[in-house]
Structures are given as C-alpha cells and as structure tokens.
Design a protein around this motif. Structure first.
Motif, mmCIF file in Angstrom:
data_model
loop_
_atom_site.group_PDB
_atom_site.id
_atom_site.type_symbol
_atom_site.label_atom_id
_atom_site.label_comp_id
_atom_site.label_asym_id
_atom_site.label_seq_id
_atom_site.Cartn_x
_atom_site.Cartn_y
_atom_site.Cartn_z
ATOM 1 N N THR B 112 0.838 -1.195 0.000
ATOM 2 C CA THR B 112 0.000 0.000 0.000
ATOM 3 C C THR B 112 0.870 1.241 0.000
ATOM 4 O O THR B 112 1.817 1.332 0.772
ATOM 5 C CB THR B 112 -0.905 0.007 1.243
ATOM 6 O OG1 THR B 112 -1.644 -1.206 1.276
ATOM 7 C CG2 THR B 112 -1.865 1.174 1.203
ATOM 8 N N GLY B 113 0.542 2.186 -0.868
ATOM 9 C CA GLY B 113 1.296 3.426 -0.914
ATOM 10 C C GLY B 113 0.446 4.547 -1.463
ATOM 11 O O GLY B 113 -0.716 4.336 -1.818
ATOM 12 N N THR B 114 1.028 5.729 -1.543
ATOM 13 C CA THR B 114 0.334 6.865 -2.120
ATOM 14 C C THR B 114 0.828 7.057 -3.547
ATOM 15 O O THR B 114 2.016 7.262 -3.769
ATOM 16 C CB THR B 114 0.604 8.135 -1.300
ATOM 17 O OG1 THR B 114 0.289 7.854 0.056
ATOM 18 C CG2 THR B 114 -0.253 9.283 -1.776
ATOM 19 N N SER B 115 -0.108 6.977 -4.508
ATOM 20 C CA SER B 115 0.300 7.014 -5.912
ATOM 21 C C SER B 115 0.794 8.404 -6.307
ATOM 22 O O SER B 115 0.508 9.387 -5.633
ATOM 23 C CB SER B 115 -0.869 6.606 -6.807
ATOM 24 O OG SER B 115 -1.926 7.524 -6.647
ATOM 25 N N LYS B 179 -1.904 -5.578 -5.191
ATOM 26 C CA LYS B 179 -2.136 -6.869 -4.540
ATOM 27 C C LYS B 179 -1.376 -8.017 -5.189
ATOM 28 O O LYS B 179 -1.130 -8.010 -6.399
ATOM 29 C CB LYS B 179 -3.627 -7.183 -4.564
ATOM 30 C CG LYS B 179 -4.403 -6.341 -3.563
ATOM 31 C CD LYS B 179 -5.880 -6.603 -3.680
ATOM 32 C CE LYS B 179 -6.624 -5.672 -2.747
ATOM 33 N NZ LYS B 179 -8.049 -5.709 -3.017
ATOM 34 N N ASN B 180 -1.076 -9.016 -4.369
ATOM 35 C CA ASN B 180 -0.506 -10.295 -4.814
ATOM 36 C C ASN B 180 0.764 -10.148 -5.645
ATOM 37 O O ASN B 180 0.864 -10.661 -6.751
ATOM 38 C CB ASN B 180 -1.538 -11.094 -5.623
ATOM 39 C CG ASN B 180 -2.752 -11.414 -4.801
ATOM 40 O OD1 ASN B 180 -2.641 -11.589 -3.585
ATOM 41 N ND2 ASN B 180 -3.901 -11.464 -5.427
ATOM 42 N N HIS B 181 1.711 -9.416 -5.109
ATOM 43 C CA HIS B 181 2.999 -9.323 -5.783
ATOM 44 C C HIS B 181 3.932 -10.378 -5.210
ATOM 45 O O HIS B 181 3.999 -10.561 -4.002
ATOM 46 C CB HIS B 181 3.603 -7.929 -5.607
ATOM 47 C CG HIS B 181 2.988 -6.915 -6.502
ATOM 48 N ND1 HIS B 181 3.615 -6.454 -7.629
ATOM 49 C CD2 HIS B 181 1.786 -6.313 -6.461
ATOM 50 C CE1 HIS B 181 2.817 -5.602 -8.233
ATOM 51 N NE2 HIS B 181 1.708 -5.485 -7.547
ATOM 52 N N ASP B 204 11.358 6.884 -2.600
ATOM 53 C CA ASP B 204 11.395 7.574 -1.299
ATOM 54 C C ASP B 204 10.015 7.724 -0.680
ATOM 55 O O ASP B 204 9.881 8.313 0.392
ATOM 56 C CB ASP B 204 12.055 8.956 -1.388
ATOM 57 C CG ASP B 204 13.542 8.877 -1.104
ATOM 58 O OD1 ASP B 204 13.975 7.815 -0.615
ATOM 59 O OD2 ASP B 204 14.253 9.840 -1.365
ATOM 60 N N GLY B 205 8.969 7.220 -1.340
ATOM 61 C CA GLY B 205 7.631 7.288 -0.759
ATOM 62 C C GLY B 205 7.438 6.181 0.266
ATOM 63 O O GLY B 205 8.004 5.099 0.133
ATOM 64 N N TYR B 206 6.624 6.481 1.281
ATOM 65 C CA TYR B 206 6.375 5.472 2.310
ATOM 66 C C TYR B 206 5.397 4.418 1.814
ATOM 67 O O TYR B 206 4.414 4.754 1.150
ATOM 68 C CB TYR B 206 5.803 6.123 3.571
ATOM 69 C CG TYR B 206 6.815 6.937 4.323
ATOM 70 C CD1 TYR B 206 7.926 6.324 4.884
ATOM 71 C CD2 TYR B 206 6.676 8.305 4.479
ATOM 72 C CE1 TYR B 206 8.867 7.058 5.568
ATOM 73 C CE2 TYR B 206 7.616 9.049 5.163
ATOM 74 C CZ TYR B 206 8.710 8.424 5.702
ATOM 75 O OH TYR B 206 9.642 9.143 6.370
ATOM 76 N N VAL B 207 5.678 3.171 2.128
ATOM 77 C CA VAL B 207 4.770 2.089 1.749
ATOM 78 C C VAL B 207 4.553 1.144 2.929
ATOM 79 O O VAL B 207 5.376 1.076 3.844
ATOM 80 C CB VAL B 207 5.297 1.258 0.546
ATOM 81 C CG1 VAL B 207 5.235 2.049 -0.730
ATOM 82 C CG2 VAL B 207 6.697 0.758 0.803
ATOM 83 N N VAL B 208 3.414 0.449 2.887
ATOM 84 C CA VAL B 208 3.120 -0.582 3.878
ATOM 85 C C VAL B 208 3.129 -1.919 3.156
ATOM 86 O O VAL B 208 2.408 -2.093 2.174
ATOM 87 C CB VAL B 208 1.750 -0.344 4.532
ATOM 88 C CG1 VAL B 208 1.465 -1.407 5.571
ATOM 89 C CG2 VAL B 208 1.686 1.036 5.144
ATOM 90 N N VAL B 209 3.951 -2.848 3.623
ATOM 91 C CA VAL B 209 4.024 -4.167 2.994
ATOM 92 C C VAL B 209 3.365 -5.180 3.920
ATOM 93 O O VAL B 209 3.690 -5.244 5.102
ATOM 94 C CB VAL B 209 5.492 -4.581 2.724
ATOM 95 C CG1 VAL B 209 5.547 -5.866 1.924
ATOM 96 C CG2 VAL B 209 6.221 -3.481 1.983
ATOM 97 N N ARG B 210 2.413 -5.927 3.385
ATOM 98 C CA ARG B 210 1.684 -6.920 4.175
ATOM 99 C C ARG B 210 1.698 -8.271 3.487
ATOM 100 O O ARG B 210 1.885 -8.353 2.267
ATOM 101 C CB ARG B 210 0.214 -6.513 4.307
ATOM 102 C CG ARG B 210 -0.060 -5.553 5.412
ATOM 103 C CD ARG B 210 -1.560 -5.386 5.572
ATOM 104 N NE ARG B 210 -1.859 -3.978 5.739
ATOM 105 C CZ ARG B 210 -2.193 -3.171 4.753
ATOM 106 N NH1 ARG B 210 -2.313 -3.628 3.537
ATOM 107 N NH2 ARG B 210 -2.418 -1.901 4.980
ATOM 108 N N THR B 211 1.466 -9.330 4.264
ATOM 109 C CA THR B 211 1.210 -10.626 3.651
ATOM 110 C C THR B 211 -0.024 -10.492 2.773
ATOM 111 O O THR B 211 -1.003 -9.876 3.179
ATOM 112 C CB THR B 211 0.915 -11.679 4.730
ATOM 113 O OG1 THR B 211 1.900 -11.564 5.737
ATOM 114 C CG2 THR B 211 0.923 -13.055 4.148
ATOM 115 N N ALA B 212 0.023 -11.064 1.564
ATOM 116 C CA ALA B 212 -1.098 -10.914 0.650
ATOM 117 C C ALA B 212 -2.370 -11.470 1.266
ATOM 118 O O ALA B 212 -2.376 -12.557 1.849
ATOM 119 C CB ALA B 212 -0.799 -11.620 -0.669
#
Lengths: 122, 216
Positions: B112-115, B179-181, B204-212
């Motif tokens: 998840t990130g800001t496009s 999703k699902n990368h 340099d943008g902030y992202v949230v990485v989660r289990t799919a």
C-alpha cells in the motif's frame, strides 16, 4: 545512495566469469536452449557490432552472414541462458557501433585482424 | 499476518533460476518498532502500532516523545497500525523490533502506498475515454467526455447524473494497494524486500508491505 542499493540488488544476478571482449571481436556465444524438457547448447558465431546498456541491463549484438543473409542476435550479457562467450579473433574497429557492416556484402564484411591479449591465447 | 513499514527505493531487474529477467521493486522495509499494543479490554480491538524512521530531534513534539518513551524508543515519523484478529492475543510486545526476516515464509505480498499525483486530469487521461476525431469537422471537443446524461436516463425523475459517473478530476495522489505481488528475495543484512512488479508511489515514498490477503 538509492542507486547504490539498486545496484547491489541487481548485481547479485551478475554472471561473474564473463570474459573480456571488445567491439569487432569474433565471438562464439554458447546459448542454452530449452525444447520441451530437453536442453541443448547452441553456438552462435559472429562479429560483435554493439554493446549497449550498463550493469545488469547490458546487451551485446552479434552479426554473422548465414546463407548470404545477414543475421543479428542480441544477447543479454548476464543472462544465465548465455552459458559461455568465447572471443576467437580480434578485429580492427575504429568506432563503438559497427552498424556500417550492415550495408556491406561479401569480403568487405570482414574486419582486418588485430593482435590483442584476450584473443591471442586461444 | 506480517506487516512492515518501509520506503520505496526504486526499480531494477533480476534474473531468476529459469533465466527470465524479472522487473522488481526494491523496498527498504523496517526495522519497525512496536510503539503500542492495543487490546480488546483497553481499546476495543486487537492491534499493534508500528513505527518506522526517526523524527529529527528538533521537530519532536512532547506527546510524541512521551509516547515513544513507553516503548523505550525514539519518536517515529511513519506510524501505522497492524490490525490483529479478535481471537488471537498479540505475540508482539511493547518495544519489540520487527525486521524483514518476518517475511521469510511469505511468497506473496500486498503493498500500500500513495500514488504519484497527476493533478486535475481530463477524462481521456483519467479513465481512458476515446475522445473525438481531430478533424472531419470536429470542433472544440477533441478530448471532451461526450454526453454525460439525459433527461430520460433517470427514469422520469430527470436531470440527475448517475452516481459514480466517470468525469474529469484529481488523478493520483491517493492511497492504492497493489495486490498479490511475488516476493522475489529478502536481504536481511540491508533490510531490503525485493518485490516483483511495480509498487504505488514515487521513490522515497512510504509504503506498507503486508502478507497478501488472498494468501493468508
């Protein structure tokens, strides 16, 4: 800093034992080809007419004349499917891209021989 | 489920065992600190609050400082909650650090990130409309959306637009989840996640990485 990190990731899939070869060299490229479940190695011999890109993206173009028809193949330098590259003969080249060879036919295609360390050993 | 906060580094390419060249995004993820543990008794739901990257000391506000003190860390710039299911008690404790190695058993991730913001965009760019011809007598409406509604379209009530009609407006600069990368590799030494394909936002943008979500 960012480029450093990106390079460190990309460089992991470098093929480290690529031999030194130059523009104008005649090289043998050993390619791994998969046909169904079978694997075999195909050898493509020709003149290196261009090297492009850097790092993991580097590609080189090999040109040869087969059945009176010019054939060019572009290989990724670090692809695991390119098993081996063997420089056989050095040719005299005065520019980085030998695209002018495309307009030539017959004897004119051959570059004059040049002695150099990386091919004389063979 | 595993979640980590991170920063997008950029894209590059990597060969896999089969010899295919994969486009990958490198994300510098973690180490994240557990700055708060929320429980059903105290807060009404189970969650863990994670923090990533220190704030410059001169910009720290007192409430931030004291909040971080409880977890015995420094105040963090990027703070997000990881929601946990109601049945399971949190396995994380206050002040724990989560690193990339938590993803060791994960094959797929959601990011998840800001496009990237594109500003106020027309209908052709924003929704891929066809527009109108450049010539053949077409005047002043080459990139126009065309008819957006009619008096009869609302079954007698008349004059209303259909809700959610695709029109021009702000494009990008919004929260997007890719999703699902496939997770290609993990570099524990440098806290890097190598994810196949592209990820929302700029470098340099902030992202949230989660289990799919579909692979939980």
């Amino acid at each position: 800093m960012k480029t450093k990190i990106l390079d460190s990731v990309g460089n992991k899939s470098f093929e480290k034992d690529r031999p030194h070869f130059e523009i104008g060299d005649t090289v043998e490229v050993h390619c791994r080809i998969k046909e169904g479940e079978k694997e075999r190695i195909q050898i493509f011999t020709g003149t290196v007419i261009a090297r492009k890109g850097r790092g993991i993206n580097e590609m080189f173009t090999v040109r040869r004349i087969a059945n009176n028809e010019g054939v060019e193949r572009i290989f990724p330098l670090h692809s695991p499917n390119v098993v081996d590259i063997k420089p056989i003969r050095s040719g005299k080249a005065r520019r980085a891209k030998l695209y002018y060879l495309r307009d030539r036919i017959g004897k004119a295609v051959k570059l004059s021989h040049r002695h150099s360390k990386h091919t004389s050993a063979r | 489920m595993v979640m980590l906060l991170g920063k997008k580094v950029g894209m590059t390419q990597v060969y896999n065992e089969a010899g295919d060249l994969l486009p990958v995004t490198v994300v510098q993820a973690g180490p994240c600190v557990v700055t708060q543990v929320k429980t059903i008794d105290a807060d009404g739901y189970n969650a863990v609050q994670l923090g990533f990257e220190d704030i410059k000391p001169s910009r720290v506000k007192k409430p931030q400082e004291n909040h971080a003190k409880k977890a015995k860390t420094t105040p963090k710039k990027f703070v997000k909650e990881m929601r946990l299911s109601e049945k399971i008690e949190s396995e994380y404790k206050l002040g724990d650090t989560i690193t990339v190695s938590a993803f060791a058993e994960n094959k797929f991730v959601d990011v998840t990130g800001t496009s990237k913001g594109k500003g106020y965009a027309g209908v052709m760019k924003r929704h891929g409309f066809g527009g109108f011809p450049a010539s053949h007598g077409c005047e002043r409406k080459h990139r126009a959306p065309g008819s957006i509604s009619s008096y009869a379209s609302d079954a007698g009530h008349g004059g209303n637009l259909k809700k959610g009609k695709k029109m021009s407006g702000q494009m990008g600069n919004c929260r997007i989840t890719a999703k699902n990368h496939k997770l290609v590799s993990i570099d524990e030494e440098n806290n890097l996640l190598v994810i196949k394909g592209s990820v929302p936002g700029s470098a340099d943008g902030y992202v949230v990485v989660r289990t799919a979500k579909s692979h939980l």
